[in-house]
Structure formats: C-alpha cells, structure tokens
Design an enzyme around this catalytic site. Structure first.
Site, PDB file in Angstrom:
ATOM      1  CE  LYS A 225      -3.698   4.801  -1.518  1.00 37.75           C
ATOM      2  NZ  LYS A 225      -4.760   5.313  -2.418  1.00 37.75           N
TER       3      LYS A 225
ATOM      4  CE1 TYR B  55      -4.099   1.973   0.756  1.00 36.47           C
ATOM      5  CE2 TYR B  55      -2.670   3.138   2.289  1.00 36.47           C
ATOM      6  CZ  TYR B  55      -3.860   3.058   1.584  1.00 36.47           C
ATOM      7  OH  TYR B  55      -4.803   4.047   1.717  1.00 36.47           O
TER       8      TYR B  55
HETATM    9  P1  NAP Z   1     -13.545   2.125   1.190  1.00 33.19           P
HETATM   10  O1  NAP Z   1     -14.520   2.682   2.154  1.00 33.19           O
HETATM   11  O2  NAP Z   1     -13.040   0.737   1.355  1.00 33.19           O
HETATM   12  O3  NAP Z   1     -14.169   2.292  -0.297  1.00 33.19           O
HETATM   13  C1  NAP Z   1     -13.439   1.844  -1.392  1.00 33.19           C
HETATM   14  C2  NAP Z   1     -14.140   2.247  -2.656  1.00 33.19           C
HETATM   15  O4  NAP Z   1     -13.343   1.801  -3.766  1.00 33.19           O
HETATM   16  C3  NAP Z   1     -15.501   1.605  -2.833  1.00 33.19           C
HETATM   17  O5  NAP Z   1     -16.377   2.530  -3.423  1.00 33.19           O
HETATM   18  C4  NAP Z   1     -15.224   0.447  -3.772  1.00 33.19           C
HETATM   19  O6  NAP Z   1     -16.310   0.102  -4.609  1.00 33.19           O
HETATM   20  C5  NAP Z   1     -14.151   1.038  -4.634  1.00 33.19           C
HETATM   21  N1  NAP Z   1     -13.360   0.020  -5.326  1.00 33.19           N
HETATM   22  C6  NAP Z   1     -12.719  -1.049  -4.790  1.00 33.19           C
HETATM   23  N2  NAP Z   1     -12.116  -1.768  -5.754  1.00 33.19           N
HETATM   24  C7  NAP Z   1     -12.380  -1.134  -6.923  1.00 33.19           C
HETATM   25  C8  NAP Z   1     -12.024  -1.370  -8.262  1.00 33.19           C
HETATM   26  N3  NAP Z   1     -11.251  -2.407  -8.603  1.00 33.19           N
HETATM   27  N4  NAP Z   1     -12.486  -0.529  -9.209  1.00 33.19           N
HETATM   28  C9  NAP Z   1     -13.277   0.530  -8.897  1.00 33.19           C
HETATM   29  N5  NAP Z   1     -13.636   0.822  -7.621  1.00 33.19           N
HETATM   30  C10 NAP Z   1     -13.187  -0.009  -6.659  1.00 33.19           C
HETATM   31  O7  NAP Z   1     -12.221   3.028   1.104  1.00 33.19           O
HETATM   32  P2  NAP Z   1     -11.948   4.533   1.634  1.00 33.19           P
HETATM   33  O8  NAP Z   1     -11.443   4.447   3.011  1.00 33.19           O
HETATM   34  O9  NAP Z   1     -13.077   5.400   1.301  1.00 33.19           O
HETATM   35  O10 NAP Z   1     -10.689   4.893   0.707  1.00 33.19           O
HETATM   36  C11 NAP Z   1     -10.809   5.633  -0.491  1.00 33.19           C
HETATM   37  C12 NAP Z   1      -9.410   6.017  -0.974  1.00 33.19           C
HETATM   38  O11 NAP Z   1      -8.763   6.776   0.054  1.00 33.19           O
HETATM   39  C13 NAP Z   1      -8.504   4.829  -1.250  1.00 33.19           C
HETATM   40  O12 NAP Z   1      -7.653   5.113  -2.340  1.00 33.19           O
HETATM   41  C14 NAP Z   1      -7.682   4.733   0.021  1.00 33.19           C
HETATM   42  O13 NAP Z   1      -6.447   4.098  -0.196  1.00 33.19           O
HETATM   43  C15 NAP Z   1      -7.529   6.189   0.363  1.00 33.19           C
HETATM   44  N6  NAP Z   1      -7.205   6.448   1.768  1.00 33.19           N
HETATM   45  C16 NAP Z   1      -8.058   6.054   2.748  1.00 33.19           C
HETATM   46  C17 NAP Z   1      -7.727   6.324   4.071  1.00 33.19           C
HETATM   47  C18 NAP Z   1      -8.599   5.937   5.228  1.00 33.19           C
HETATM   48  O14 NAP Z   1      -8.159   6.086   6.368  1.00 33.19           O
HETATM   49  N7  NAP Z   1      -9.823   5.447   4.999  1.00 33.19           N
HETATM   50  C19 NAP Z   1      -6.519   6.970   4.368  1.00 33.19           C
HETATM   51  C20 NAP Z   1      -5.674   7.350   3.330  1.00 33.19           C
HETATM   52  C21 NAP Z   1      -6.036   7.087   2.027  1.00 33.19           C
HETATM   53  P3  NAP Z   1     -17.274  -1.169  -4.280  1.00 33.19           P
HETATM   54  O15 NAP Z   1     -18.115  -0.741  -3.114  1.00 33.19           O
HETATM   55  O16 NAP Z   1     -18.062  -1.361  -5.522  1.00 33.19           O
HETATM   56  O17 NAP Z   1     -16.379  -2.301  -3.944  1.00 33.19           O
END
Ligand code: NAP
Length: 247
Positions: A162, A158
């Site tokens: 990133k 990851y």
């Molecule tokens: P999340 O709640 O797990 O949601 C992930 C989203 O990505 C869902 O809408 C999912 O769609 C979609 N997805 C997964 N696989 C996919 C694919 N192959 N093609 C298209 N869409 C796909 O994640 P989140 O926490 O909101 O994270 C969103 C972004 O922020 C990510 O890039 C993550 O790395 C980044 N981020 C998150 C955090 C954190 O603390 N949460 C921190 C830093 C960065 P489905 O529902 O259809 O599976």
C-alpha cells in the site's frame, strides 16, 4: 439520481463484486457512468452488483479477470475498451490480505499481496493510461490504506504494497498530468467489509476518534469526488484519507 457528471463516460472498478469496490461501482453509476464491474472469483456477486445498478437506472456489465496477472489485467482493459469504446475512469480497488508477523511471514503470502495490491495497480494503470493519453482525458484512483502510511503489526506485506501504491500514484500523477489525466489515492482506515470481518473490538474502536468503523459508501464518496466532480479537476498526486481520524 444525483448530478450525472459522468454521462457518456466509462468507469472500470477492479474488485467490484463486494465491499468498497461494490460501493464505488454503484456511486459511479449513480454519477452517470457506464460501469465495468471487475471480479476474480465471484460471478454471482458481480452479477448482483450489475443488477442493482440497472435497477437504479444505471448501466453496468461484469468482466472476470485476475488483475494480479499481467495478461489478464491487459485483457480486462482491452475488453472494456472494445465493449464501451472508451475508458475514462479507472479505480484500482482489488486487494487482499495475507496477514502474519514479519518473522513468520511466508514468502508466498508476501508475494501474493505484492502481486495483486501493488503489481495489479501497475498493470491496470499502464494499460489504461494508453487510451487515456490518446483521448487526453482520464481519472485514476488507487485504493491504498492508512496501513501503508502508519504501518500495522502483522501486515508487513500489505503495508509495503500500500505504501508502494502511494509512490506509484505520485509518480504516475506527474507523468500523466500534462495530458489531462489525474491520478490520486484514497486511503481508507478500517471499513466494514469481508476484509475486516471479526476485527472489530474495543481497542480498535478506541483507536478510531470517530468511534466506529467506516462504511464502504464513505470511501465511495471520496472516489466519486475525485473522479466525477469538476471541483477535483486540479487535484492530482494526492492521498485522501477516509479513516475516521485514526491517522
Ligand atoms: P473485500 O470485501 O475483501 O473485496 C475484495 C474485492 O477484490 C472483491 O470484489 C474480490 O473479488 C476482488 N479481488 C480479489 N482478488 C482479486 C484479483 N486477483 N483480481 C481482481 N479482483 C480481485 O475487500 P474490501 O475491504 O472491499 O477492500 C477493497 C480495497 O480497499 C482493497 O484494496 C483493500 O486493501 C482496501 N482497503 C480496505 C480497507 C478495509 O478496512 N476494508 C481499509 C483500507 C484499504 P471476488 O469476490 O471475485 O473475489
């Protein structure tokens, strides 16, 4: 409705069915954009996001595509262009985790994270840059992570993906700047979504100077600034941290 700075604009948000992507989709619709809500496996959740946007007076539709696959990412951009006529904002948000310590990390888990979190950003950016270059206008935001800046035990795949997104952001910003396209990254810290469910503990909260996890809306506000606010017009190639001070 806040200032409608994205009226007559189309914004595509990958992975917008849940979490940060959902909040970004709502924020950009609130700014006036027609929002393309991409999802991979959750049609009901994506339909709910579209309904929520429409209830708020906004415009949105859902498109399924696994953006870790080149052909599907290309098809997604094409379908959005056909339906909306233009693509003005791209938010590369879709991401997954497959955590494990380096010595035990399976190659399949390394590859799955690279395929979506890094290659997916490349596929969508390359496909979206073509119409943006033609129209000499565009805003791209890539959701990276503070983990890509500071490292994190158990997240070699990851963190590497990133960090790669940061290099991709800075390079595409330089290549596209002369044609009116900005490319920036937003680096969230720990945000309360499905991805971080069960992660909250005293040690983590102690490490965050603000003492709590962030909310998806905190990240969406930064994306909205970079994509919808004229004040961000001269900002490109930057990484904006939204992390409560953790890094
Ligand atoms: P999340 O709640 O797990 O949601 C992930 C989203 O990505 C869902 O809408 C999912 O769609 C979609 N997805 C997964 N696989 C996919 C694919 N192959 N093609 C298209 N869409 C796909 O994640 P989140 O926490 O909101 O994270 C969103 C972004 O922020 C990510 O890039 C993550 O790395 C980044 N981020 C998150 C955090 C954190 O603390 N949460 C921190 C830093 C960065 P489905 O529902 O259809 O599976």
């Amino acid at each position: 409705m806040a200032n409608q700075l994205l009226t007559d604009r189309t914004a595509l948000v990958t992975g917008a069915s849940r979490g940060i992507g959902r909040a970004v989709a709502v924020a950009l619709a609130d700014a006036g954009a027609e929002v393309v809500v991409n999802y991979a496996r959750s049609p009901e959740a994506a339909a709910e996001v579209v309904a929520a946007i429409e209830e708020g007076g906004g415009r949105a539709y859902a498109l399924q595509a696994d953006v870790s696959k080149e052909a599907e990412a290309d098809g997604l951009i094409k379908a959005a262009l056909e339906r909306s006529g233009s693509l003005d904002v791209l938010v590369n948000n879709a991401g997954i985790i497959r955590d494990g310590l380096l010595m035990r990390m399976k190659t399949a888990d390394w590859q799955a994270v690279m395929d979506l979190n890094l290659s997916g950003v490349f596929y969508c950016t390359r496909a979206a840059a073509r119409p943006m270059l033609k129209q000499k206008r565009g805003r791209i935001v890539n959701i990276t992570s503070v983990v890509g800046l500071m490292g994190n035990p158990g997240q070699a795949n990851y963190a590497a993906a990133k960090a790669g997104v940061v290099g991709l952001t800075r390079t595409s910003a330089k290549e596209l700047a002369s044609r009116g396209i900005t490319v920036n990254a937003v680096a969230p810290g720990f945000i309360a979504t499905d991805m971080t469910k069960g992660l909250e503990n005293d040690a983590l909260l102690k490490a965050i100077p603000m003492g709590c996890l962030g909310q998806p809306e905190h990240v969406a506000g930064a994306v909205r600034f970079l994509t919808a606010d004229p004040a961000a017009a001269y900002i490109t190639g930057q990484v904006l941290q939204v992390d409560g001070g953790i890094y």
